[in-house]
Design an enzyme around this catalytic site. Sequence first.
Site, PDB file in Angstrom:
ATOM      1  N   CYS A  35      -6.286  22.630  17.910  1.00 30.26           N
ATOM      2  CA  CYS A  35      -6.335  22.849  19.368  1.00 30.26           C
ATOM      3  C   CYS A  35      -5.624  21.614  19.997  1.00 30.26           C
ATOM      4  O   CYS A  35      -6.354  21.028  20.978  1.00 30.26           O
ATOM      5  CB  CYS A  35      -7.456  23.167  19.684  1.00 30.26           C
ATOM      6  SG  CYS A  35      -8.214  24.820  18.982  1.00 30.26           S
ATOM      7  N   GLY A  95       0.929  -1.012  -0.117  1.00 34.85           N
ATOM      8  CA  GLY A  95       0.049   0.054   0.092  1.00 34.85           C
ATOM      9  C   GLY A  95       0.959   1.220   0.146  1.00 34.85           C
ATOM     10  O   GLY A  95       0.910   1.935  -0.891  1.00 34.85           O
TER      11      GLY A  95
HETATM   12  C1  LIG Z   1      -2.392  -2.356   5.800  1.00 38.22           C
HETATM   13  C2  LIG Z   1      -2.279  -3.686   4.867  1.00 38.22           C
HETATM   14  C3  LIG Z   1      -1.627  -3.932   3.880  1.00 38.22           C
HETATM   15  C4  LIG Z   1      -0.807  -2.751   3.351  1.00 38.22           C
HETATM   16  O1  LIG Z   1       0.249  -2.100   4.172  1.00 38.22           O
HETATM   17  P1  LIG Z   1       1.430  -1.312   3.788  1.00 38.22           P
HETATM   18  O2  LIG Z   1       2.216  -0.989   5.055  1.00 38.22           O
HETATM   19  O3  LIG Z   1       0.611  -0.053   3.292  1.00 38.22           O
HETATM   20  O4  LIG Z   1       2.147  -1.848   2.646  1.00 38.22           O
HETATM   21  C5  LIG Z   1      -1.515  -5.143   3.127  1.00 38.22           C
HETATM   22  N1  LIG Z   1      -2.315  -6.060   3.626  1.00 38.22           N
HETATM   23  C6  LIG Z   1      -3.236  -5.978   4.699  1.00 38.22           C
HETATM   24  C7  LIG Z   1      -3.874  -7.238   5.024  1.00 38.22           C
HETATM   25  C8  LIG Z   1      -3.116  -4.995   5.183  1.00 38.22           C
HETATM   26  O5  LIG Z   1      -4.151  -4.911   6.586  1.00 38.22           O
END
Ligand SMILES: *Cc1c(COP(=O)(O)O)cnc(C)c1O
Length: 469
Positions: free
Chosen positions: A397, A328
């Site tokens: 704040c 991600g």
């Molecule tokens: C959050 C998540 C990802 C992505 O994580 P990154 O750190 O953004 O790469 C992938 N798989 C699952 C199941 C997640 O919960």
Amino acid sequence: MSRVAHPAGPRHGDVLPADHPPAPPADLNELQASIWPRQARRSGGVLTLGGMDVRDLAAEFGTPLYVCDEEDVRSRCRDYLEAFGPDGRVFYAAKAFCSRAVLRWVSAEGLGVDVCTGGELEVALSAGVPPEQITLHGNNKSLEELSRAVRAGVGHIVADSFEEIARLAYLTGSASPPPAEPMARPNVLVRVTTGVEAHTHEFMATAHDDQKFGFSLASGAADEAVRRVLACPGLSFAGLHSHIGSQIFDTAGFEVAAHRVVELAVRIHDEHGIEIAELDLGGGFGIAYTEEDDAPEVKGIAQSLRGIVDGQCRAAGLTRPRLTVEPGRAIVGPSTVSLYTVGTIKDVDGIRTYVSVDGGMSDNIRTALYDASYECVLASRASWAPPMLSRVVGRHCESGDIVVRHAYLPSDLAPGDLLAVPATGAYCRSMASNYNHVSRPAVVAVNAGTARTIVRRESLDDLLSLDVG
Ligand SMILES: *Cc1c(COP(=O)(O)O)cnc(C)c1O
């Protein structure tokens, strides 16, 4: 319990104590390539993103503003596909930043899309992501969300609890009483909790698993989950899933996790006579937020992960399953720069200068939430004034409303100047709030000298429209 600390330096987020800021950089006008989008430049002293002058962007779209470089996102998608393909698969974890435009780009580049709520699922479906390229995650999926996903024909559903398996069984007609119209047979991955938790340079491997996600390997819950999925004629058991953490810089944690998952695959083979078709090792690949972060090349990570899975399967006498990863942050994080306008500048005698900008914890909660470190530069002009130790703060704040804890900015900084904070593409807009009734900023996509809004700025009317009292 074993804890393995890697000697590579402080963990990201464990920033230096407040009174020990890093040394000032040699040249405040220089852009450190590792933390900026690949197309970011200084042109006549002014920052340009995707070929666009940030002063023009600020004038046209206002600040605070997220500026997302489309080509940067696409190039990172290609890097991942090249590194893990063609036998492996890459799914973009949409929670990092979920907008239709971005999901269309990653989908067009050949990635699948991970969603973990009904809301993210609707964005992906309305963006036109092919349903079979969508995986549904989440630790508390409702019957409605599961039903929507099964009806839409999503490619995979990751089972995270016994209740969910029962809900899926009900929806697909495997349970009594059967539903009015049984649905298609979804592919189910069983999410296992390996007891491995990884962050940047270290990981922890525990025998027990004190967390909300997945089925515990240690307790036998994972074995039981596989049994129950296999017992449902309406479900197709596809394989196993493990996600060990975030902002990970090496593969040591993945190795322990893969080892434990493969042990389960062996037990599944012994008990049921089947081999798992798919192994999803999740996401968590780290990026550079500051000059000190030394994020590894995806090619090396991929090679190492494939080697680990190959080796573990060979040792266990299993065919290697298809490997999936779910980045991600590593896809969108580096693509985006937050632009702010300097409002007030307050010199706290002998300590530092507080620079207040027109956003803050409502558009970037990561500093307050994780003690995350960022860097920032004066973006609207060059300056050769001496560096001034600053703290860039928001307008909320809360004294924890900090954007950049330690920043060296030129001492001629003035209200109206633009500041740019890089690496804000992941978990910033997606975690944005309306605290203090501040509207959430727009996201503008830049590419080859053009700019267009992909998520519009919230208006006061948007904020008032929810208040129906
Ligand atoms: C959050 C998540 C990802 C992505 O994580 P990154 O750190 O953004 O790469 C992938 N798989 C699952 C199941 C997640 O919960």
